[in-house]
Design a protein around this motif. Structure first.
Motif, mmCIF file in Angstrom:
data_model
loop_
_atom_site.group_PDB
_atom_site.id
_atom_site.type_symbol
_atom_site.label_atom_id
_atom_site.label_comp_id
_atom_site.label_asym_id
_atom_site.label_seq_id
_atom_site.Cartn_x
_atom_site.Cartn_y
_atom_site.Cartn_z
ATOM 1 N N TYR A 168 9.288 -2.677 0.889
ATOM 2 C CA TYR A 168 9.274 -3.351 -0.396
ATOM 3 C C TYR A 168 8.163 -2.722 -1.229
ATOM 4 O O TYR A 168 7.391 -1.920 -0.726
ATOM 5 C CB TYR A 168 9.022 -4.849 -0.215
ATOM 6 C CG TYR A 168 10.134 -5.539 0.528
ATOM 7 C CD1 TYR A 168 11.225 -6.050 -0.158
ATOM 8 C CD2 TYR A 168 10.101 -5.649 1.911
ATOM 9 C CE1 TYR A 168 12.266 -6.667 0.528
ATOM 10 C CE2 TYR A 168 11.134 -6.268 2.601
ATOM 11 C CZ TYR A 168 12.215 -6.776 1.900
ATOM 12 O OH TYR A 168 13.239 -7.385 2.574
ATOM 13 N N LEU A 169 8.075 -3.073 -2.499
ATOM 14 C CA LEU A 169 7.083 -2.484 -3.393
ATOM 15 C C LEU A 169 6.174 -3.556 -3.973
ATOM 16 O O LEU A 169 6.626 -4.649 -4.292
ATOM 17 C CB LEU A 169 7.773 -1.731 -4.527
ATOM 18 C CG LEU A 169 8.686 -0.581 -4.106
ATOM 19 C CD1 LEU A 169 9.408 -0.008 -5.322
ATOM 20 C CD2 LEU A 169 7.908 0.505 -3.400
ATOM 21 N N ILE A 170 4.896 -3.226 -4.095
ATOM 22 C CA ILE A 170 3.917 -4.080 -4.765
ATOM 23 C C ILE A 170 3.456 -3.337 -6.000
ATOM 24 O O ILE A 170 3.077 -2.164 -5.936
ATOM 25 C CB ILE A 170 2.712 -4.375 -3.842
ATOM 26 C CG1 ILE A 170 3.169 -5.123 -2.593
ATOM 27 C CG2 ILE A 170 1.638 -5.164 -4.591
ATOM 28 C CD1 ILE A 170 2.078 -5.300 -1.551
ATOM 29 N N ARG A 171 3.482 -4.005 -7.138
ATOM 30 C CA ARG A 171 3.027 -3.406 -8.397
ATOM 31 C C ARG A 171 1.516 -3.632 -8.516
ATOM 32 O O ARG A 171 1.061 -4.767 -8.508
ATOM 33 C CB ARG A 171 3.745 -4.041 -9.591
ATOM 34 C CG ARG A 171 3.435 -3.385 -10.916
ATOM 35 C CD ARG A 171 4.104 -4.086 -12.098
ATOM 36 N NE ARG A 171 5.447 -4.528 -11.831
ATOM 37 C CZ ARG A 171 6.570 -3.808 -12.013
ATOM 38 N NH1 ARG A 171 6.469 -2.588 -12.471
ATOM 39 N NH2 ARG A 171 7.745 -4.301 -11.746
ATOM 40 N N VAL A 172 0.759 -2.524 -8.617
ATOM 41 C CA VAL A 172 -0.698 -2.598 -8.705
ATOM 42 C C VAL A 172 -1.122 -2.123 -10.086
ATOM 43 O O VAL A 172 -0.872 -0.973 -10.449
ATOM 44 C CB VAL A 172 -1.370 -1.721 -7.629
ATOM 45 C CG1 VAL A 172 -2.885 -1.805 -7.742
ATOM 46 C CG2 VAL A 172 -0.905 -2.122 -6.230
ATOM 47 N N PRO A 173 -1.765 -3.003 -10.880
ATOM 48 C CA PRO A 173 -2.222 -2.578 -12.200
ATOM 49 C C PRO A 173 -3.328 -1.528 -12.097
ATOM 50 O O PRO A 173 -4.166 -1.588 -11.201
ATOM 51 C CB PRO A 173 -2.773 -3.860 -12.831
ATOM 52 C CG PRO A 173 -2.623 -4.947 -11.855
ATOM 53 C CD PRO A 173 -2.074 -4.389 -10.590
#
Length: 106
Positions: free
Chosen positions: A3-8
């Motif tokens: 899965y993917l985690i969006r990191v600012p």
């Protein structure tokens, strides 16, 4: 499944980070390969918490009676949607590799 985690990232577009394991508390509503969560802090803010640890290695090793000419500290960094950036582990221990090098005088 990945899965993917969006990191600012401050001053740039967010970075997508693969997460093979989904932490407790995150509902798996996305399909594999889709964004499942957004990190609660920017990459810069998360890495800032690692600075004291890195500085501690350098300070302690530089303070040796015969200080090394080079210090290399390698550690695994893991991005987690809930915890931010954490030191990756192997088995039950943290993952650090420290190399010090002395050059002989000519």
């Amino acid at each position: 499944m990945v899965y993917l985690i969006r990191v600012p990232v401050e001053g740039s577009e967010p970075v997508l980070v693969e997460a093979a394991d989904v932490a407790d508390g995150i509902v798996r509503v996305a399909r594999p390969g889709e964004v499942i969560a957004a990190a609660g802090e920017s990459l810069q803010a998360a890495l800032e918490r690692l600075r004291p640890m890195a500085e501690a290695f350098v300070t302690q090793l530089s303070g040796l009676a015969h200080a090394p000419d080079e210090i290399t500290v390698d550690f695994g960094v893991k991005v987690d949607a809930e915890a931010g950036v954490v030191i990756a582990r192997t088995a039950a221990a943290a993952n650090f590799s420290v190399t010090v090098k002395w050059n002989r005088a000519a």
